[in-house]
Scaffold this motif. Structure first.
Motif, PDB file in Angstrom:
ATOM      1  N   ARG A  79       0.829  -1.209   0.000  1.00  0.00           N
ATOM      2  CA  ARG A  79       0.000   0.000   0.000  1.00  0.00           C
ATOM      3  C   ARG A  79       0.861   1.256   0.000  1.00  0.00           C
ATOM      4  O   ARG A  79       0.620   2.192  -0.766  1.00  0.00           O
ATOM      5  N   MET A  80       1.882   1.277   0.865  1.00  0.00           N
ATOM      6  CA  MET A  80       2.762   2.433   0.933  1.00  0.00           C
ATOM      7  C   MET A  80       3.481   2.654  -0.391  1.00  0.00           C
ATOM      8  O   MET A  80       3.586   3.783  -0.888  1.00  0.00           O
ATOM      9  N   LEU A  81       3.968   1.577  -0.987  1.00  0.00           N
ATOM     10  CA  LEU A  81       4.671   1.687  -2.268  1.00  0.00           C
ATOM     11  C   LEU A  81       3.740   2.207  -3.357  1.00  0.00           C
ATOM     12  O   LEU A  81       4.132   3.045  -4.183  1.00  0.00           O
ATOM     13  N   GLY A  82       2.502   1.719  -3.365  1.00  0.00           N
ATOM     14  CA  GLY A  82       1.528   2.196  -4.343  1.00  0.00           C
ATOM     15  C   GLY A  82       1.210   3.669  -4.164  1.00  0.00           C
ATOM     16  O   GLY A  82       1.053   4.407  -5.147  1.00  0.00           O
ATOM     17  N   LEU A  83       1.123   4.110  -2.919  1.00  0.00           N
ATOM     18  CA  LEU A  83       0.840   5.522  -2.655  1.00  0.00           C
ATOM     19  C   LEU A  83       2.011   6.404  -3.055  1.00  0.00           C
ATOM     20  O   LEU A  83       1.818   7.547  -3.494  1.00  0.00           O
ATOM     21  N   PHE A  84       3.230   5.900  -2.916  1.00  0.00           N
ATOM     22  CA  PHE A  84       4.380   6.680  -3.383  1.00  0.00           C
ATOM     23  C   PHE A  84       4.410   6.737  -4.903  1.00  0.00           C
ATOM     24  O   PHE A  84       4.853   7.739  -5.480  1.00  0.00           O
ATOM     25  N   CYS A  85       3.941   5.695  -5.571  1.00  0.00           N
ATOM     26  CA  CYS A  85       3.788   5.751  -7.022  1.00  0.00           C
ATOM     27  C   CYS A  85       2.844   6.887  -7.392  1.00  0.00           C
ATOM     28  O   CYS A  85       3.139   7.694  -8.281  1.00  0.00           O
ATOM     29  N   PHE A  86       1.716   6.965  -6.684  1.00  0.00           N
ATOM     30  CA  PHE A  86       0.764   8.044  -6.944  1.00  0.00           C
ATOM     31  C   PHE A  86       1.359   9.403  -6.580  1.00  0.00           C
ATOM     32  O   PHE A  86       1.136  10.391  -7.291  1.00  0.00           O
ATOM     33  N   PHE A  87       2.102   9.468  -5.495  1.00  0.00           N
ATOM     34  CA  PHE A  87       2.708  10.725  -5.054  1.00  0.00           C
ATOM     35  C   PHE A  87       3.615  11.302  -6.143  1.00  0.00           C
ATOM     36  O   PHE A  87       3.501  12.493  -6.493  1.00  0.00           O
ATOM     37  N   TYR A  88       4.478  10.473  -6.696  1.00  0.00           N
ATOM     38  CA  TYR A  88       5.390  10.975  -7.729  1.00  0.00           C
ATOM     39  C   TYR A  88       4.658  11.224  -9.053  1.00  0.00           C
ATOM     40  O   TYR A  88       5.023  12.139  -9.807  1.00  0.00           O
ATOM     41  N   ALA A  89       3.618  10.439  -9.330  1.00  0.00           N
ATOM     42  CA  ALA A  89       2.799  10.703 -10.524  1.00  0.00           C
ATOM     43  C   ALA A  89       2.067  12.033 -10.372  1.00  0.00           C
ATOM     44  O   ALA A  89       1.936  12.802 -11.343  1.00  0.00           O
ATOM     45  N   LEU A  90       1.594  12.331  -9.155  1.00  0.00           N
ATOM     46  CA  LEU A  90       0.920  13.601  -8.900  1.00  0.00           C
ATOM     47  C   LEU A  90       1.888  14.769  -9.055  1.00  0.00           C
ATOM     48  O   LEU A  90       1.541  15.808  -9.644  1.00  0.00           O
ATOM     49  N   LEU A  91       3.114  14.617  -8.564  1.00  0.00           N
ATOM     50  CA  LEU A  91       4.131  15.650  -8.752  1.00  0.00           C
ATOM     51  C   LEU A  91       4.441  15.839 -10.241  1.00  0.00           C
ATOM     52  O   LEU A  91       4.637  16.965 -10.710  1.00  0.00           O
ATOM     53  N   HIS A  92       4.488  14.735 -10.968  1.00  0.00           N
ATOM     54  CA  HIS A  92       4.750  14.773 -12.410  1.00  0.00           C
ATOM     55  C   HIS A  92       3.652  15.559 -13.126  1.00  0.00           C
ATOM     56  O   HIS A  92       3.929  16.443 -13.951  1.00  0.00           O
ATOM     57  N   PHE A  93       2.397  15.257 -12.790  1.00  0.00           N
ATOM     58  CA  PHE A  93       1.264  15.955 -13.395  1.00  0.00           C
ATOM     59  C   PHE A  93       1.237  17.425 -12.972  1.00  0.00           C
ATOM     60  O   PHE A  93       0.973  18.316 -13.795  1.00  0.00           O
ATOM     61  N   THR A  94       1.499  17.697 -11.695  1.00  0.00           N
ATOM     62  CA  THR A  94       1.489  19.077 -11.197  1.00  0.00           C
ATOM     63  C   THR A  94       2.554  19.915 -11.886  1.00  0.00           C
ATOM     64  O   THR A  94       2.321  21.088 -12.212  1.00  0.00           O
ATOM     65  N   THR A  95       3.711  19.318 -12.101  1.00  0.00           N
ATOM     66  CA  THR A  95       4.784  20.018 -12.824  1.00  0.00           C
ATOM     67  C   THR A  95       4.326  20.393 -14.224  1.00  0.00           C
ATOM     68  O   THR A  95       4.547  21.514 -14.697  1.00  0.00           O
ATOM     69  N   PHE A  96       3.668  19.452 -14.889  1.00  0.00           N
ATOM     70  CA  PHE A  96       3.145  19.690 -16.237  1.00  0.00           C
ATOM     71  C   PHE A  96       2.088  20.792 -16.228  1.00  0.00           C
ATOM     72  O   PHE A  96       2.102  21.704 -17.065  1.00  0.00           O
ATOM     73  N   LEU A  97       1.174  20.741 -15.267  1.00  0.00           N
ATOM     74  CA  LEU A  97       0.083  21.713 -15.207  1.00  0.00           C
ATOM     75  C   LEU A  97       0.569  23.082 -14.765  1.00  0.00           C
ATOM     76  O   LEU A  97       0.145  24.112 -15.302  1.00  0.00           O
ATOM     77  N   TRP A  98       1.468  23.117 -13.800  1.00  0.00           N
ATOM     78  CA  TRP A  98       1.926  24.383 -13.204  1.00  0.00           C
ATOM     79  C   TRP A  98       2.954  25.077 -14.088  1.00  0.00           C
ATOM     80  O   TRP A  98       2.732  26.181 -14.594  1.00  0.00           O
ATOM     81  N   PHE A  99       4.072  24.413 -14.307  1.00  0.00           N
ATOM     82  CA  PHE A  99       5.187  25.081 -14.976  1.00  0.00           C
ATOM     83  C   PHE A  99       5.031  25.134 -16.490  1.00  0.00           C
ATOM     84  O   PHE A  99       5.511  26.059 -17.133  1.00  0.00           O
ATOM     85  N   ASP A 100       4.358  24.132 -17.060  1.00  0.00           N
ATOM     86  CA  ASP A 100       4.157  24.148 -18.511  1.00  0.00           C
ATOM     87  C   ASP A 100       2.973  25.019 -18.921  1.00  0.00           C
ATOM     88  O   ASP A 100       2.992  25.648 -19.983  1.00  0.00           O
ATOM     89  N   HIS A 101       1.919  25.056 -18.075  1.00  0.00           N
ATOM     90  CA  HIS A 101       0.687  25.748 -18.469  1.00  0.00           C
ATOM     91  C   HIS A 101       0.181  26.750 -17.439  1.00  0.00           C
ATOM     92  O   HIS A 101      -0.863  27.367 -17.663  1.00  0.00           O
ATOM     93  N   PHE A 102       0.903  26.901 -16.332  1.00  0.00           N
ATOM     94  CA  PHE A 102       0.536  27.887 -15.306  1.00  0.00           C
ATOM     95  C   PHE A 102      -0.938  27.783 -14.903  1.00  0.00           C
ATOM     96  O   PHE A 102      -1.653  28.768 -14.804  1.00  0.00           O
ATOM     97  N   PHE A 103      -1.392  26.540 -14.716  1.00  0.00           N
ATOM     98  CA  PHE A 103      -2.747  26.216 -14.279  1.00  0.00           C
ATOM     99  C   PHE A 103      -3.824  26.695 -15.258  1.00  0.00           C
ATOM    100  O   PHE A 103      -4.958  26.930 -14.864  1.00  0.00           O
ATOM    101  N   ASP A 104      -3.436  26.850 -16.520  1.00  0.00           N
ATOM    102  CA  ASP A 104      -4.414  27.153 -17.562  1.00  0.00           C
ATOM    103  C   ASP A 104      -4.983  25.819 -18.054  1.00  0.00           C
ATOM    104  O   ASP A 104      -4.404  25.145 -18.912  1.00  0.00           O
ATOM    105  N   TRP A 105      -6.160  25.436 -17.510  1.00  0.00           N
ATOM    106  CA  TRP A 105      -6.724  24.130 -17.822  1.00  0.00           C
ATOM    107  C   TRP A 105      -7.092  23.991 -19.298  1.00  0.00           C
ATOM    108  O   TRP A 105      -6.975  22.912 -19.873  1.00  0.00           O
ATOM    109  N   GLY A 106      -7.518  25.081 -19.914  1.00  0.00           N
ATOM    110  CA  GLY A 106      -7.866  25.027 -21.327  1.00  0.00           C
ATOM    111  C   GLY A 106      -6.665  24.670 -22.180  1.00  0.00           C
ATOM    112  O   GLY A 106      -6.747  23.801 -23.063  1.00  0.00           O
ATOM    113  N   GLU A 107      -5.538  25.353 -21.935  1.00  0.00           N
ATOM    114  CA  GLU A 107      -4.317  25.060 -22.694  1.00  0.00           C
ATOM    115  C   GLU A 107      -3.818  23.653 -22.391  1.00  0.00           C
ATOM    116  O   GLU A 107      -3.287  22.966 -23.270  1.00  0.00           O
ATOM    117  N   MET A 108      -3.998  23.237 -21.128  1.00  0.00           N
ATOM    118  CA  MET A 108      -3.566  21.886 -20.769  1.00  0.00           C
ATOM    119  C   MET A 108      -4.352  20.847 -21.563  1.00  0.00           C
ATOM    120  O   MET A 108      -3.778  19.896 -22.105  1.00  0.00           O
TER     121      MET A 108
END
Length: 206
Positions: A79-108
């Motif tokens: 369970r812990m390992l699976g949650l860390f998989c999600f944790f890093y996937a969430l960071l990966h997605f947040t990086t894409f949404l934040w730094f690539d698109h500055f939370f512009d959901w339409g552009e994303m």
């Protein structure tokens, strides 16, 4: 003889695993704060994606490890390992949404629909969300064991999608060594499950 840790030893193993799993994040944060990265966006994007894939493979490896070694207690780490998989996937997605698109959901959304490797990665991430949300004992009881197990079989869809996302991302650089390696690892881990499932079916009475 199979190693069977006491509750105290298992607790220590969990703490050590938790701290070790945070080290990649701590390293990324430290390098960023110290200004040692020439391309921080690219580095963080790749590192978070890589570690999400690493933890996905480690999580899938827990069941084979248990079966081959007889260490039934390792299931309690999954369970812990699976949650860390999600944790890093969430960071990966947040990086894409934040730094690539500055939370512009339409552009994303335009980017998601335009580039297939992002589309596949986004679908895999969305599938991870209900798995993380239902990881608690309370959610297991609410869903019931059977429905919970069926839901968490999404991991067998997520894993190939993650490999495809990784493959298409590396294809632009003609770098296929890592996708082939991780694709092989995931294929073996999923193949073992198919083998064991068939063996159980054949062994069951008519």
């Amino acid at each position: 003889m199979a190693f069977n840790p006491s509750p105290k030893q298992l607790g220590a193993i969990k703490v050590a695993l938790f701290l070790a799993s945070l080290l990649p994040f701590a390293n990324m944060a430290w390098l960023t704060v110290q200004g040692e990265l020439t391309e921080p966006l690219e580095y963080i994007t790749h590192q978070t994606g890589d570690w999400a894939l690493y933890f996905l493979c480690i999580t899938l490896a827990v069941t084979p490890l248990r079966r081959f070694t007889g260490w039934n207690w390792v299931i309690r780490l999954r369970r812990m390992l699976g949650l860390f998989c999600f944790f890093y996937a969430l960071l990966h997605f947040t990086t894409f949404l934040w730094f690539d698109h500055f939370f512009d959901w339409g552009e994303m959304w335009k980017d998601v629909l335009k580039r297939p490797f992002i589309t596949v990665g986004f679908i895999a991430f969305l599938m991870l969300v209900p798995l993380a949300a239902t990881s608690t004992n309370g959610m297991v009881k609410r869903l019931g064991g059977k429905r919970w197990r069926w839901l968490h079989r999404l991991i067998y869809v997520i894993a190939p999608l993650a490999i495809l996302h990784f493959w298409w991302m590396k294809a632009g650089k003609n770098d296929f060594a890592e996708p082939i390696l991780f694709g092989t690892i995931v294929a073996v881990l999923l193949g073992l499950r198919v083998w064991w499932s068939r063996a159980r079916t054949q062994a069951a009475p008519a």
